[in-house]
Write an enzyme that holds these catalytic residues in place. Sequence first.
Site, mmCIF file in Angstrom:
data_model
loop_
_atom_site.group_PDB
_atom_site.id
_atom_site.type_symbol
_atom_site.label_atom_id
_atom_site.label_comp_id
_atom_site.label_asym_id
_atom_site.label_seq_id
_atom_site.Cartn_x
_atom_site.Cartn_y
_atom_site.Cartn_z
ATOM 1 N N SER A 183 0.833 -1.209 0.000
ATOM 2 C CA SER A 183 0.000 0.000 0.000
ATOM 3 C C SER A 183 0.860 1.249 0.000
ATOM 4 O O SER A 183 0.543 2.233 -0.670
ATOM 5 C CB SER A 183 -0.932 -0.014 1.212
ATOM 6 O OG SER A 183 -0.196 0.117 2.394
ATOM 7 N N ARG A 187 0.282 3.447 -3.247
ATOM 8 C CA ARG A 187 -0.413 4.718 -3.021
ATOM 9 C C ARG A 187 0.321 5.846 -3.746
ATOM 10 O O ARG A 187 -0.285 6.624 -4.488
ATOM 11 C CB ARG A 187 -0.480 5.019 -1.531
ATOM 12 C CG ARG A 187 -1.131 6.358 -1.216
ATOM 13 C CD ARG A 187 -1.127 6.653 0.267
ATOM 14 N NE ARG A 187 -1.747 5.582 1.024
ATOM 15 C CZ ARG A 187 -1.092 4.721 1.779
ATOM 16 N NH1 ARG A 187 0.226 4.833 1.895
ATOM 17 N NH2 ARG A 187 -1.703 3.777 2.430
ATOM 18 N N ASN A 191 -1.053 7.696 -7.272
ATOM 19 C CA ASN A 191 -1.333 9.128 -7.306
ATOM 20 C C ASN A 191 -0.536 9.835 -8.394
ATOM 21 O O ASN A 191 -1.070 10.676 -9.121
ATOM 22 C CB ASN A 191 -1.036 9.756 -5.948
ATOM 23 C CG ASN A 191 -2.213 9.634 -5.016
ATOM 24 O OD1 ASN A 191 -3.149 10.399 -5.103
ATOM 25 N ND2 ASN A 191 -2.180 8.653 -4.132
#
Lengths: 251, 165
Positions: A183, A187, A191
């Site tokens: 994660s 992440r 993004n």
Amino acid sequence: MVNAILPVSSIEVGHHTTATWLGLTVNTDTIYATLVAAAVTLVLAFILRAKVTSTGVPSGVQLFWEAITVQMRSQVQSSMGLSLAPFVLPLVVSLFVFILVANWISVLPLQYTSADGATLELLKPPASDINFVLALALLVFICYHAAGFRRSGIIGYPIKVTKGHVAFLAPINLVEEIAKPISLSLRLFGNIFAGVIMVGLIALLPTYIMWAPNAIWKTFDLFVGLIQAFIFALLTILYFSQATETQDAHH
Amino acid sequence: MGEAVISGATVLASEAESGTTNFLVPNGTFFFILAIFLVVFGVIAKFVVQPVQKVLDERVRLTAQTALDNRRAAEQDAAAESEFKQELTSARSEAGGIRDRSRAEGRQVADELRAVAGAKVAEEVRQASENLEAQKDGLTPTLNASVESLSVALANRIIGVDGGR
């Protein structure tokens, strides 16, 4: 050759220029952008080193570093204390500034046309390459587990991580532990990669209107880059504090 | 433009079809990025976080030092003030004592001088009265002796008799 200021719709996403170094396939565009980000970071660091002062008026560069160090130090102090793992503070400061600079250099609208006629971004955000985010996330993963082993012992730490608060949640704890680096890396990757895709999509618009959403998006991308860098550093601190806390230290 | 590949999913699909690399699978770039970051980490740990922490600690120390100096200065100021007041009080009482003492001394001197002058006056009065007494004593027999002849001469003049002269 830098031939355009505005993005054109022929931008390819997720495509890297590659080369083979030391028998390894490497994405040269990512390495190039990462080197630029590292160079910016190092120049800032050396400027600080040359002009650091405790009694005189601090320079802008010193204020920049001081603000980040103070902020990160208070985060580390409030979640785990500075003494448990003294290398956490420099690690999160480096992570934050490095990722921030890496995210922000992609705002420069520099493009070149390759030999086969494709228009490519000169500085792709390194975090839109899975290698960049995995390298950082796995380094953090290994470091916080090392800190955990040092704190709770070779035997005690795996037991503590697996068992968590209650023994029957052990499988979930293991999944959580594996999910952490995934994660953490995805992440940031998601993004920044989304930002690249957004620029590609905006580039599909007619040229006479494209500048407006592009300007708005790039501005927002600066904000996203800052937030993601901060979250990465914050989660690093959080993982370190989880790894180094002991049973009797629960609040 | 038309053949341009835009979305990541399309790239992924087309690359998977054509057998090229999947961009979501890490490759050798990983190690180079790691090496670059470790260099950045080393430089920041050594050249940024250490000096900045030293600066922050130094600043805290200087602030504490200044606060301490201020407190000490205020204490010294208060001490000097009270010492000054004390000195002033003692000087005032000393001055009062000196004034009293000198007044008493002056009175004493005046009394002494008055006594001396009184004695001198008494002595001079006594001498003068002695002198007068002596003169009186010296003159009285003479005058007594001449009383007779003067009386005879006066009587003779009254009665007109020449007393044999």
